[in-house]
Design a protein around this motif. Structure first.
Motif, mmCIF file in Angstrom:
data_model
loop_
_atom_site.group_PDB
_atom_site.id
_atom_site.type_symbol
_atom_site.label_atom_id
_atom_site.label_comp_id
_atom_site.label_asym_id
_atom_site.label_seq_id
_atom_site.Cartn_x
_atom_site.Cartn_y
_atom_site.Cartn_z
ATOM 1 N N LEU A 66 0.829 -1.206 0.000
ATOM 2 C CA LEU A 66 0.000 0.000 0.000
ATOM 3 C C LEU A 66 0.859 1.250 0.000
ATOM 4 O O LEU A 66 1.861 1.326 0.726
ATOM 5 N N LEU A 67 0.475 2.223 -0.797
ATOM 6 C CA LEU A 67 1.132 3.526 -0.868
ATOM 7 C C LEU A 67 0.169 4.582 -0.355
ATOM 8 O O LEU A 67 -0.946 4.705 -0.854
ATOM 9 N N CYS A 123 -0.047 -5.317 6.068
ATOM 10 C CA CYS A 123 0.359 -4.712 4.793
ATOM 11 C C CYS A 123 1.799 -4.208 4.859
ATOM 12 O O CYS A 123 2.285 -3.802 5.922
ATOM 13 N N ASP A 124 2.461 -4.234 3.711
ATOM 14 C CA ASP A 124 3.730 -3.529 3.543
ATOM 15 C C ASP A 124 3.390 -2.146 3.015
ATOM 16 O O ASP A 124 2.748 -2.014 1.967
ATOM 17 N N THR A 125 3.800 -1.120 3.735
ATOM 18 C CA THR A 125 3.325 0.225 3.444
ATOM 19 C C THR A 125 4.462 1.193 3.158
ATOM 20 O O THR A 125 5.564 1.074 3.710
ATOM 21 N N LEU A 126 4.158 2.162 2.304
ATOM 22 C CA LEU A 126 5.063 3.264 2.007
ATOM 23 C C LEU A 126 4.280 4.556 2.130
ATOM 24 O O LEU A 126 3.234 4.714 1.500
ATOM 25 N N GLY A 127 4.763 5.470 2.969
ATOM 26 C CA GLY A 127 4.128 6.763 3.134
ATOM 27 C C GLY A 127 4.972 7.873 2.535
ATOM 28 O O GLY A 127 6.200 7.864 2.670
ATOM 29 N N ILE A 128 4.319 8.816 1.873
ATOM 30 C CA ILE A 128 5.005 9.956 1.265
ATOM 31 C C ILE A 128 4.482 11.236 1.898
ATOM 32 O O ILE A 128 3.272 11.424 2.018
ATOM 33 N N SER A 129 5.385 12.107 2.303
ATOM 34 C CA SER A 129 5.020 13.423 2.825
ATOM 35 C C SER A 129 6.198 14.368 2.638
ATOM 36 O O SER A 129 7.353 13.949 2.781
ATOM 37 N N PRO A 130 5.928 15.641 2.335
ATOM 38 C CA PRO A 130 7.022 16.609 2.210
ATOM 39 C C PRO A 130 7.464 17.207 3.546
ATOM 40 O O PRO A 130 8.358 18.040 3.568
ATOM 41 N N ALA A 131 6.853 16.782 4.662
ATOM 42 C CA ALA A 131 7.172 17.377 5.963
ATOM 43 C C ALA A 131 8.139 16.475 6.739
ATOM 44 O O ALA A 131 7.733 15.426 7.247
ATOM 45 N N SER A 145 3.614 -1.478 -8.895
ATOM 46 C CA SER A 145 4.366 -1.973 -7.740
ATOM 47 C C SER A 145 3.535 -2.095 -6.468
ATOM 48 O O SER A 145 4.020 -2.643 -5.472
ATOM 49 N N VAL A 146 2.297 -1.576 -6.460
ATOM 50 C CA VAL A 146 1.481 -1.633 -5.239
ATOM 51 C C VAL A 146 0.065 -2.093 -5.581
ATOM 52 O O VAL A 146 -0.386 -2.000 -6.725
ATOM 53 N N ASP A 147 -0.624 -2.572 -4.548
ATOM 54 C CA ASP A 147 -2.001 -3.056 -4.706
ATOM 55 C C ASP A 147 -3.031 -1.979 -4.400
ATOM 56 O O ASP A 147 -4.186 -2.092 -4.820
ATOM 57 N N ALA A 148 -2.627 -0.967 -3.625
ATOM 58 C CA ALA A 148 -3.575 0.056 -3.210
ATOM 59 C C ALA A 148 -2.851 1.381 -3.013
ATOM 60 O O ALA A 148 -1.690 1.405 -2.571
ATOM 61 N N LEU A 195 -0.100 1.451 -9.596
ATOM 62 C CA LEU A 195 -0.982 0.363 -9.194
ATOM 63 C C LEU A 195 -0.843 -0.851 -10.110
ATOM 64 O O LEU A 195 -0.686 -0.710 -11.326
ATOM 65 N N ARG A 196 -0.943 -2.023 -9.520
ATOM 66 C CA ARG A 196 -1.065 -3.234 -10.311
ATOM 67 C C ARG A 196 -2.487 -3.330 -10.874
ATOM 68 O O ARG A 196 -3.416 -2.694 -10.350
ATOM 69 N N ARG A 197 -2.658 -4.116 -11.922
ATOM 70 C CA ARG A 197 -4.002 -4.317 -12.473
ATOM 71 C C ARG A 197 -4.903 -4.923 -11.391
ATOM 72 O O ARG A 197 -4.518 -5.848 -10.687
#
Length: 282
Positions: free
Chosen positions: A68-69, A88-96, A132-135, A159-161
């Protein structure tokens, strides 16, 4: 957990760079900074925020173990929850940058450091592998992204199909409301004194951008009343913690209260809050 990966020197607004303790004074223990979901009149803010995270998981169709992203991951409530509750294996994005330090500490404390990663930067500028991610989730973050078409295009690409995108956002009711209220004093106060750049689009703009990117629309939920109640809880918490908040910055509690009152004033009249779920079906 290793130190957060700094991919770009990302500018952000002054609000998210405040001391994390300030947010701990008025948010729930997970520090989730978006609408909760109230299932009963007796729900606390904390239980309602957990309801909301489970709702997101259901809308995404998570069964456990997905990748999950989370774009605009805030203080990590969603990625930490999905790692703990759904594996879940998760990746979080933030500019802070401050948010990433806090998330790393929380992931270590909860024993999910191997499942929680973050990157500092803006989603539109980061290089991420296709399919590369499911969600993908964006809870209250797309309002800070100027190019809707690029955001939806890039979200679909990663996202993957069969994968799903969840976007929840506050929206002007229609284009006329956006024109009429977009430059009013309250809106300008939120932009200049709180968040910096932001644009509440009508829901139709989000749907159009999603469909133009190739998504299928799976569902739309109206969470306006839930967000109103969430903000009422935040206002109550600001009032209780006003002294502690002002210890960080004199007058900050009143500023936060004014921002939250501005946000709550328009619900159902000029603004709505929607949850939009899109699928990559092809």
């Amino acid at each position: 957990m290793s130190a957060p990966e700094v991919t770009v020197t990302a500018d952000t607004n002054q609000h998210y760079d405040l001391d994390p303790d300030i947010f701990g004074q008025f948010l729930d223990p997970l520090r989730k900074y978006s609408s909760a979901l109230y299932e009963s009149d007796s729900d606390s803010l904390e239980s309602a925020q957990r309801n909301k995270l489970r709702f997101v998981a259901r809308r995404l169709g998570l069964n456990g173990g997905e990748e999950l992203l989370d774009i605009g991951c805030g203080w990590g409530s969603l990625i930490l929850f999905m790692a703990q509750e759904y594996g879940c294996d998760t990746l979080g994005i933030s500019p802070a940058p401050r948010q990433h330090e806090y998330i790393a500490e929380q992931a270590a404390a909860r024993g999910v450091s191997n499942q929680v990663r973050t990157r500092v930067g803006h989603f539109e500028q980061l290089t991420l592998p296709d399919a590369s991610v499911d969600a993908v989730t964006m809870l209250g973050s797309i309002v800070h992204m100027p190019d809707l078409d690029e955001v939806f295009r890039r979200a679909r690409a990663v996202l993957r199909r069969g994968g799903s995108l969840y976007v929840s956002e506050s929206c002007f009711r229609n284009a006329a409301a956006r024109r009429a209220f977009g430059e009013r004093a309250g809106t300008e106060f939120v932009r200049s004194d709180i968040f910096g750049w932001g644009d509440l689009r009508p829901l139709s703009d989000l749907v159009t951008a999603a469909e133009d990117a190739g998504f299928s629309i799976a569902s739309v939920d109206d969470l306006t009343n839930d967000y109103r109640r969430t903000i009422d809880h935040w206002i109550d918490n600001v009032d209780v913690a006003a002294e502690r908040i002002d210890a960080h910055q004199p007058g900050l509690a009143a500023k936060l209260r004014h921002y939250l009152e501005v946000a709550n004033a328009g619900w159902g009249y000029t603004t709505k809050h929607y949850a939009l779920v899109c699928r990559k079906t092809r």
